[in-house]
Design an enzyme around this catalytic site. Sequence first.
Site, PDB file in Angstrom:
ATOM      1  N   SER A  38       9.232  15.428 -39.648  1.00  0.00           N
ATOM      2  CA  SER A  38       8.531  15.095 -38.419  1.00  0.00           C
ATOM      3  C   SER A  38       7.068  15.565 -38.477  1.00  0.00           C
ATOM      4  O   SER A  38       6.340  15.159 -39.377  1.00  0.00           O
ATOM      5  CB  SER A  38       9.285  15.671 -37.219  1.00  0.00           C
ATOM      6  OG  SER A  38       8.924  15.026 -36.026  1.00  0.00           O
ATOM      7  N   ASP A 150      13.801  10.290 -36.267  1.00  0.00           N
ATOM      8  CA  ASP A 150      13.297  11.636 -36.570  1.00  0.00           C
ATOM      9  C   ASP A 150      14.232  12.427 -37.494  1.00  0.00           C
ATOM     10  O   ASP A 150      15.422  12.579 -37.231  1.00  0.00           O
ATOM     11  CB  ASP A 150      13.123  12.388 -35.254  1.00  0.00           C
ATOM     12  CG  ASP A 150      12.256  13.620 -35.381  1.00  0.00           C
ATOM     13  OD1 ASP A 150      12.585  14.495 -36.200  1.00  0.00           O
ATOM     14  OD2 ASP A 150      11.239  13.706 -34.661  1.00  0.00           O
TER      15      ASP A 150
END
Length: 251
Positions: A38, A150
């Site tokens: 991320s 994610d």
Amino acid sequence: MRVALALSGGAAYGAAHIGVLRALEETGFEIAGLAGTSAGSLVGTLYAFGVDTDELEDLAREISWPDLVRLVPPGLGLLSLSRLRSWLTERLGEVELTDAPIPLRIVATDLAAGEAVIFSSGPVDLAVAASCAVPGLFRPIEHEGRVLVDGGIVSNLPVSLARGLEVGPVVASDLLTPGSHPTPDHIFDVMIRSMTLMVSLALSGEREKADLLITPHTHTYNSADLRHSDELISEGYSAAMEVLRKTDVRG
């Protein structure tokens, strides 16, 4: 000393990674491999492609959410990360992960299979966008028949992945420190805070695998607010220097 660096997710907290990088450089460490999730994938990618800490600090001060996202019709997400992909391409060119001077790995999550997807090759902009695509908030990245979101869902602190690079001991920078956080004041804050809270509860195993663990104090800042980069960079630098003064990773 050559080390591998694992950089966690943490949305706006990602600026703290820059301070960690600066502290490692100043104390004589060479970052010989990077694994990121991320926000950590974004900072790690820029550094792996030669963007130094001075320029990273400038970018962190300048960047805003409109540079990275755009509103899209309701569907699989409220926002598109197409601007993030363009922003990266403007700075690095149309590069592949294998072009990075520093070996680089990026983590995303296959939403259907519920498993980690590790990018070691392929377009950089696609890999980073997939790793950053908070489900529900950002539209997933569709790639080779997979729906990618994610990486923090399955591996927010990719210590094992960094160790697999086999370049030296693993230093981990974990941005999701415990403690009470500022109260969210809009849906963007709520979704990012909810995501970071969930993944932080599953990090203990990877934290314990690091040879050196750095935990910048981020909990007094809002994880969706990009306006505190200077403070977060300072938090990362201070936390790293404190650990480095007390610990000899060689041992």
